[in-house]
Design a protein around this motif. Structure first.
Motif, PDB file in Angstrom:
ATOM      1  N   LEU A 186       0.823  -1.207   0.000  1.00 23.49           N
ATOM      2  CA  LEU A 186       0.000   0.000   0.000  1.00 23.49           C
ATOM      3  C   LEU A 186       0.859   1.261   0.000  1.00 23.49           C
ATOM      4  N   GLU A 187       1.944   1.222   0.747  1.00 20.87           N
ATOM      5  CA  GLU A 187       2.829   2.387   0.804  1.00 20.87           C
ATOM      6  C   GLU A 187       3.368   2.739  -0.578  1.00 20.87           C
ATOM      7  N   HIS A 188       3.631   1.700  -1.368  1.00 17.86           N
ATOM      8  CA  HIS A 188       4.179   1.923  -2.708  1.00 17.86           C
ATOM      9  C   HIS A 188       3.104   1.853  -3.787  1.00 17.86           C
ATOM     10  N   ASP A 189       1.835   1.882  -3.365  1.00 17.07           N
ATOM     11  CA  ASP A 189       0.694   1.937  -4.281  1.00 17.07           C
ATOM     12  C   ASP A 189       0.652   0.729  -5.212  1.00 17.07           C
ATOM     13  N   ARG A 190       0.945  -0.451  -4.631  1.00 25.12           N
ATOM     14  CA  ARG A 190       0.935  -1.683  -5.410  1.00 25.12           C
ATOM     15  C   ARG A 190      -0.191  -2.606  -4.917  1.00 25.12           C
ATOM     16  N   PRO A 191      -0.621  -3.577  -5.734  1.00 22.78           N
ATOM     17  CA  PRO A 191      -1.640  -4.535  -5.303  1.00 22.78           C
ATOM     18  C   PRO A 191      -1.160  -5.371  -4.126  1.00 22.78           C
ATOM     19  N   ILE A 192      -2.088  -5.814  -3.298  1.00 26.40           N
ATOM     20  CA  ILE A 192      -1.752  -6.675  -2.159  1.00 26.40           C
ATOM     21  C   ILE A 192      -1.433  -8.076  -2.682  1.00 26.40           C
ATOM     22  N   PRO A 193      -0.260  -8.614  -2.367  1.00 23.06           N
ATOM     23  CA  PRO A 193       0.086  -9.955  -2.865  1.00 23.06           C
ATOM     24  C   PRO A 193      -0.715 -11.042  -2.160  1.00 23.06           C
ATOM     25  N   ALA A 194      -0.998 -12.104  -2.886  1.00 23.81           N
ATOM     26  CA  ALA A 194      -1.774 -13.210  -2.325  1.00 23.81           C
ATOM     27  C   ALA A 194      -1.077 -13.836  -1.119  1.00 23.81           C
ATOM     28  N   ALA A 195       0.245 -13.819  -1.111  1.00 23.96           N
ATOM     29  CA  ALA A 195       1.003 -14.423  -0.013  1.00 23.96           C
ATOM     30  C   ALA A 195       0.736 -13.735   1.314  1.00 23.96           C
ATOM     31  N   ALA A 196       0.230 -12.514   1.274  1.00 28.96           N
ATOM     32  CA  ALA A 196       0.008 -11.760   2.509  1.00 28.96           C
ATOM     33  C   ALA A 196      -1.118 -12.336   3.348  1.00 28.96           C
ATOM     34  N   THR A 197      -2.068 -13.010   2.739  1.00 31.24           N
ATOM     35  CA  THR A 197      -3.225 -13.526   3.491  1.00 31.24           C
ATOM     36  C   THR A 197      -3.359 -15.043   3.435  1.00 31.24           C
ATOM     37  N   THR A 198      -2.541 -15.720   2.648  1.00 33.82           N
ATOM     38  CA  THR A 198      -2.617 -17.176   2.555  1.00 33.82           C
ATOM     39  C   THR A 198      -2.265 -17.831   3.888  1.00 33.82           C
ATOM     40  N   GLY A 199      -3.152 -18.715   4.369  1.00 33.48           N
ATOM     41  CA  GLY A 199      -2.882 -19.454   5.595  1.00 33.48           C
ATOM     42  C   GLY A 199      -3.259 -18.742   6.876  1.00 33.48           C
ATOM     43  N   SER A 200      -3.790 -17.535   6.800  1.00 33.40           N
ATOM     44  CA  SER A 200      -4.204 -16.818   8.012  1.00 33.40           C
ATOM     45  C   SER A 200      -5.561 -17.328   8.493  1.00 33.40           C
ATOM     46  N   ALA A 201      -5.886 -17.055   9.754  1.00 33.75           N
ATOM     47  CA  ALA A 201      -7.188 -17.433  10.299  1.00 33.75           C
ATOM     48  C   ALA A 201      -8.279 -16.662   9.561  1.00 33.75           C
ATOM     49  N   THR A 202      -9.442 -17.297   9.350  1.00 36.83           N
ATOM     50  CA  THR A 202     -10.492 -16.679   8.546  1.00 36.83           C
ATOM     51  C   THR A 202     -11.812 -16.474   9.270  1.00 36.83           C
ATOM     52  N   GLY A 203     -12.220 -17.394  10.141  1.00 36.84           N
ATOM     53  CA  GLY A 203     -13.487 -17.254  10.846  1.00 36.84           C
ATOM     54  C   GLY A 203     -14.587 -18.171  10.389  1.00 36.84           C
ATOM     55  N   GLY A 204     -14.474 -18.723   9.169  1.00 38.16           N
ATOM     56  CA  GLY A 204     -15.397 -19.746   8.727  1.00 38.16           C
ATOM     57  C   GLY A 204     -16.776 -19.270   8.299  1.00 38.16           C
ATOM     58  N   ALA A 205     -16.961 -17.962   8.053  1.00 36.08           N
ATOM     59  CA  ALA A 205     -18.285 -17.471   7.644  1.00 36.08           C
ATOM     60  C   ALA A 205     -18.338 -17.042   6.183  1.00 36.08           C
ATOM     61  N   LYS A 206     -17.281 -17.269   5.440  1.00 36.99           N
ATOM     62  CA  LYS A 206     -17.281 -16.884   4.035  1.00 36.99           C
ATOM     63  C   LYS A 206     -18.338 -17.672   3.273  1.00 36.99           C
ATOM     64  N   GLY A 207     -19.139 -16.979   2.486  1.00 34.73           N
ATOM     65  CA  GLY A 207     -20.181 -17.633   1.692  1.00 34.73           C
ATOM     66  C   GLY A 207     -21.520 -17.768   2.407  1.00 34.73           C
ATOM     67  N   VAL A 208     -21.574 -17.473   3.701  1.00 33.93           N
ATOM     68  CA  VAL A 208     -22.854 -17.539   4.423  1.00 33.93           C
ATOM     69  C   VAL A 208     -23.827 -16.506   3.867  1.00 33.93           C
ATOM     70  N   VAL A 209     -23.302 -15.327   3.533  1.00 35.42           N
ATOM     71  CA  VAL A 209     -24.072 -14.332   2.795  1.00 35.42           C
ATOM     72  C   VAL A 209     -23.517 -14.301   1.388  1.00 35.42           C
ATOM     73  N   ALA A 210     -24.341 -14.724   0.427  1.00 31.91           N
ATOM     74  CA  ALA A 210     -23.887 -14.792  -0.954  1.00 31.91           C
ATOM     75  C   ALA A 210     -23.728 -13.396  -1.510  1.00 31.91           C
ATOM     76  N   SER A 211     -22.681 -13.187  -2.274  1.00 33.93           N
ATOM     77  CA  SER A 211     -22.425 -11.861  -2.869  1.00 33.93           C
ATOM     78  C   SER A 211     -22.112 -12.000  -4.342  1.00 33.93           C
TER      79      SER A 211
END
Length: 377
Positions: free
Chosen positions: A352-377
């Motif tokens: 973000l500091e260098h105005d670049r896209p967030i890399p996928a590696a930044a969030t891979t394997g982190s805790a999520t909460g398990g509610a993704k998809g409960v509300v369809a978007s």
């Protein structure tokens, strides 16, 4: 304190065209749904100024008087990250969860006399204002809070191992901004805060927001009970949805963030369908509610400033908005708290500091909460 301002010269209404007439030549490609949503939001804000510039000046003054602002720059002084002049902007967006008064009935919980940042998002708007990234910060993240000064000049000492949302509870908007800047190393250019009761009324003014739930939600603490299926949520139900956690996923704040992100998309879609420009009263009602609902930094503390800011976002479509959660893991000592994954988080802040896209590696394997998809978007 509400920002004071003087009315600006009238802004002409956008030109209209007869739908029954077509120009000659190649047919123009229709804009995407996401671009339509952002355009409606931007023109709704601009429409507020139009009201003030076309003979209804008292409406402009009334709306301008609704706004509350905080002088973040004055309170924090020079001890802040350097503002990066690369065309990008960073906005801290908070949802406040005071349990006092009518908010007790809306949100549940204990009225302990303080308000907390129930929702926190860092919105990064890329150079050119065609794309954005949204980073949700879990309220239960244990952090080291820096010393900070509130808007009234009261100074609070630093604290270690406290919840992220304690920053707002301790010193309000300025301490929240100070904490986020300390956490990320990135300067926040703007601040927006949304209140519980105002959020509910805004959804009601829109006529409700349609969502589809793929699982039953039953959370007595947020007073939300929804069977699986399609619903048009009232303001009260929408507030329950963005606050629920115990009836969905693993019961954590991370699951609640996933619901919030899905509801944001549904809310933007509903704005597109309302047709505010066909009804001056609806336009005014929405503007009145919106200006009563938000608290801004002093740079956005007038209707004109908000309209200009919104107009600058009209090119951002939903397909050009990336939404992630700050990378964390559950605290082994307390499953109700989470710990920042500093190495992965730094990938986000550097991008973000260098105005670049967030890399996928930044969030891979982190805790999520398990509610993704409960509300369809």
């Amino acid at each position: 304190m509400s920002a004071e301002s003087t009315p600006q010269p009238g802004i002409p209404e956008p030109a209209t065209t007869d739908p029954g007439r077509r120009g000659k030549g190649r047919r123009r490609k229709p804009p995407s749904k996401g671009r339509k949503v952002m355009r409606v939001m931007a023109w709704t804000a601009a429409g507020v100024v139009v009201l003030g510039g076309t003979g209804a000046g008292y409406l402009y003054f009334k709306l301008n008087g609704n706004l509350k602002s905080v002088d973040i720059n004055q309170a924090l002084g020079a001890d802040r990250p350097v503002k990066i002049d690369n065309g990008s902007e960073n906005v801290l967006v908070l949802g406040s969860d005071s349990r006092a008064g009518t908010n007790k009935k809306l949100g549940g919980g204990t009225d302990d006399g303080v308000a907390r940042s129930d929702t926190a998002m860092i919105v990064h708007i890329y150079k050119g204002h065609k794309r954005a990234s949204v980073v949700s910060v879990p309220r239960d993240t244990l952090i080291d809070r820096p010393a900070c000064t509130d808007a009234k000049g009261t100074t609070y000492p630093a604290a270690s191992g406290v919840m992220f949302n304690s920053a707002y509870a301790t010193g309000g908007a300025t301490c929240a901004v100070k904490t986020v800047e300390s956490l990320t190393g990135i300067r926040m250019d703007h601040y927006l805060e949304v209140d519980f009761a105002g959020f509910q009324k805004l959804v009601d003014d829109l006529g409700g927001v349609p969502v589809t739930t793929t699982k039953k939600i039953d959370d007595p603490q947020s007073h939300l009970r929804l069977p699986a299926g399609t619903h048009t949520l009232s303001g009260r139900e929408a507030l329950g949805l963005v606050r629920t956690r115990h009836g969905v996923g693993d019961g954590s704040d991370l699951g609640r963030i996933q619901l919030q992100q899905a509801f944001m998309k549904a809310l933007l879609t509903q704005v597109k369908h309302v047709g505010v420009f066909s009804s001056p009263k609806k336009l005014y009602d929405l503007a009145d509610t919106a200006t009563r609902t938000v608290t801004t930094d002093s740079d956005l503390g007038t209707v004109n400033s908000l309209a200009d800011f919104a107009a600058g976002l009209k090119g951002i479509g939903s397909t050009h908005m990336k939404m992630v959660t700050m990378p964390v893991q559950y605290d082994p000592a307390d499953p109700n708290r989470v710990l920042l994954e500093k190495t992965k988080a730094q990938l986000i802040w550097t991008a973000l500091e260098h105005d670049r896209p967030i890399p996928a590696a930044a969030t891979t394997g982190s805790a999520t909460g398990g509610a993704k998809g409960v509300v369809a978007s």
